[in-house]
Scaffold this motif. Structure first.
Motif, mmCIF file in Angstrom:
data_model
loop_
_atom_site.group_PDB
_atom_site.id
_atom_site.type_symbol
_atom_site.label_atom_id
_atom_site.label_comp_id
_atom_site.label_asym_id
_atom_site.label_seq_id
_atom_site.Cartn_x
_atom_site.Cartn_y
_atom_site.Cartn_z
ATOM 1 N N GLY A 17 0.829 -1.211 0.000
ATOM 2 C CA GLY A 17 0.000 0.000 0.000
ATOM 3 C C GLY A 17 0.857 1.251 0.000
ATOM 4 N N MET A 18 1.940 1.236 0.781
ATOM 5 C CA MET A 18 2.843 2.388 0.791
ATOM 6 C C MET A 18 3.523 2.555 -0.571
ATOM 7 S SD MET A 18 4.503 2.031 4.580
ATOM 8 C CE MET A 18 5.531 3.479 4.451
ATOM 9 N N GLY A 19 3.967 1.441 -1.161
ATOM 10 C CA GLY A 19 4.593 1.506 -2.484
ATOM 11 C C GLY A 19 3.623 1.971 -3.558
ATOM 12 N N MET A 20 2.370 1.509 -3.437
ATOM 13 C CA MET A 20 1.360 1.933 -4.400
ATOM 14 C C MET A 20 1.108 3.433 -4.285
ATOM 15 S SD MET A 20 -2.439 0.377 -4.939
ATOM 16 C CE MET A 20 -3.157 1.106 -3.500
ATOM 17 N N ALA A 21 1.040 3.935 -3.047
ATOM 18 C CA ALA A 21 0.816 5.369 -2.845
ATOM 19 C C ALA A 21 2.007 6.176 -3.342
ATOM 20 C CB ALA A 21 0.553 5.652 -1.374
ATOM 21 N N LEU A 22 3.231 5.673 -3.102
ATOM 22 C CA LEU A 22 4.427 6.366 -3.573
ATOM 23 C C LEU A 22 4.438 6.465 -5.100
ATOM 24 C CD1 LEU A 22 7.910 6.400 -2.310
ATOM 25 C CD2 LEU A 22 7.646 5.493 -4.594
ATOM 26 N N THR A 23 4.181 5.371 -5.762
ATOM 27 C CA THR A 23 4.193 5.416 -7.223
ATOM 28 C C THR A 23 3.026 6.237 -7.767
ATOM 29 O OG1 THR A 23 3.086 3.278 -7.297
ATOM 30 C CG2 THR A 23 5.473 3.281 -7.548
ATOM 31 N N TYR A 24 1.898 6.233 -7.043
ATOM 32 C CA TYR A 24 0.784 7.072 -7.480
ATOM 33 C C TYR A 24 1.143 8.551 -7.337
ATOM 34 C CZ TYR A 24 -3.906 8.656 -8.404
ATOM 35 O OH TYR A 24 -4.989 9.265 -8.967
ATOM 36 N N ASP A 25 1.844 8.910 -6.270
ATOM 37 C CA ASP A 25 2.331 10.274 -6.085
ATOM 38 C C ASP A 25 3.299 10.652 -7.204
ATOM 39 O OD1 ASP A 25 1.634 12.232 -4.323
ATOM 40 O OD2 ASP A 25 3.135 11.730 -2.811
ATOM 41 N N TRP A 26 4.196 9.752 -7.518
ATOM 42 C CA TRP A 26 5.184 9.973 -8.576
ATOM 43 C C TRP A 26 4.500 10.115 -9.937
ATOM 44 C CZ3 TRP A 26 8.912 6.065 -11.056
ATOM 45 C CH2 TRP A 26 10.038 6.713 -11.542
ATOM 46 N N TYR A 27 3.556 9.217 -10.180
ATOM 47 C CA TYR A 27 2.779 9.260 -11.417
ATOM 48 C C TYR A 27 2.011 10.581 -11.525
ATOM 49 C CZ TYR A 27 -1.162 8.121 -14.495
ATOM 50 O OH TYR A 27 -2.119 8.142 -15.454
ATOM 51 N N GLY A 28 1.426 11.042 -10.406
ATOM 52 C CA GLY A 28 0.722 12.324 -10.401
ATOM 53 C C GLY A 28 1.661 13.491 -10.690
ATOM 54 N N TRP A 29 2.880 13.403 -10.176
ATOM 55 C CA TRP A 29 3.875 14.453 -10.447
ATOM 56 C C TRP A 29 4.155 14.537 -11.943
ATOM 57 C CZ3 TRP A 29 8.766 14.945 -12.504
ATOM 58 C CH2 TRP A 29 9.456 16.108 -12.170
ATOM 59 N N PHE A 30 4.383 13.375 -12.562
ATOM 60 C CA PHE A 30 4.632 13.355 -14.010
ATOM 61 C C PHE A 30 3.405 13.791 -14.790
ATOM 62 C CE2 PHE A 30 8.299 10.603 -13.114
ATOM 63 C CZ PHE A 30 9.225 11.241 -13.891
ATOM 64 N N ARG A 31 2.250 13.377 -14.336
ATOM 65 C CA ARG A 31 1.008 13.728 -15.022
ATOM 66 C C ARG A 31 0.804 15.241 -15.026
ATOM 67 N NH1 ARG A 31 -3.677 10.773 -12.343
ATOM 68 N NH2 ARG A 31 -3.437 12.497 -10.901
ATOM 69 N N ARG A 32 1.102 15.891 -13.911
ATOM 70 C CA ARG A 32 0.969 17.353 -13.848
ATOM 71 C C ARG A 32 2.036 18.039 -14.699
ATOM 72 N NH1 ARG A 32 -0.144 15.790 -8.679
ATOM 73 N NH2 ARG A 32 1.994 16.129 -7.961
ATOM 74 N N ARG A 33 3.246 17.525 -14.683
ATOM 75 C CA ARG A 33 4.323 18.173 -15.438
ATOM 76 C C ARG A 33 4.165 17.991 -16.946
ATOM 77 N NH1 ARG A 33 4.712 19.526 -10.930
ATOM 78 N NH2 ARG A 33 6.560 20.008 -9.723
#
Length: 181
Positions: A17-33
């Motif tokens: 769950g922590m890894g999923m949230a981390l990658t989702y945060d990372w994915y969101g960062w790329f998605r915004r950029r």
């Protein structure tokens, strides 16, 4: 399921769950950029969730033989909550700094490669280009000189270049017994 298997499952699913949230945060960062929108965003979202569903099932099979319980969803969410509560802001700040650093390094590498290319061009390719041009010019000058000498020879002998080119043809015709005239 033994107590050791239950603890291992609890830790593995919470970590997932922590890894999923981390990658989702990372994915969101790329998605915004990258300003992703529409069908591409929908496809990437589906791909993200599909890959994490496969990862979750793989971890369940490895840890507890694939036994599935509703409590595991809560543990997965608990891992995500832990990440978002304690690690999300530092991770994103660190990632922003790392991205800026990577951008600076890439720009520096670009400038370095351009400087190396410019040096190679000015020290090797440009002199080679000048040398080749000089050799071509010198060769053309020599050939033109020989052309002038040959032209003067033809003018003195009174024969044209066409007449000189017919000499081998006349010799071949004489060999076969025909007159070339």
């Amino acid at each position: 399921m033994s107590l050791a298997e239950q603890i291992a499952t609890l830790l593995a699913v919470t970590g997932t769950g922590m890894g999923m949230a981390l990658t989702y945060d990372w994915y969101g960062w790329f998605r915004r950029r990258l300003h992703l929108r529409g069908a591409i965003l929908a496809f990437l979202d589906l791909l993200y969730w599909f890959l994490f569903a496969l990862l979750f099932l793989f971890i369940l099979i490895r840890v507890n033989g694939g036994q599935f319980r509703i409590l595991l969803f809560f543990l997965l969410g608990f891992g995500g909550i832990i990440y978002f509560r304690f690690f999300s802001a530092p991770f994103l700040q660190g990632w922003d700094k790392a991205a800026i650093l990577l951008l600076r390094i890439s720009r520096w590498m670009e400038e370095l490669l351009f400087a190396v290319w410019r040096g190679v061009y000015l020290l090797i390719l440009r002199p080679l280009q000048v040398l080749i041009r000089a050799l071509v010019s010198f060769t053309l000058f020599i050939l033109m000189g020989f052309g002038q000498i040959f032209g003067a020879f033809l003018r003195k002998t009174g024969k044209s270049l066409y007449a000189l080119s017919l000499i081998p043809v006349k010799m071949i015709l004489k060999m076969f017994g025909k007159s070339g005239e």
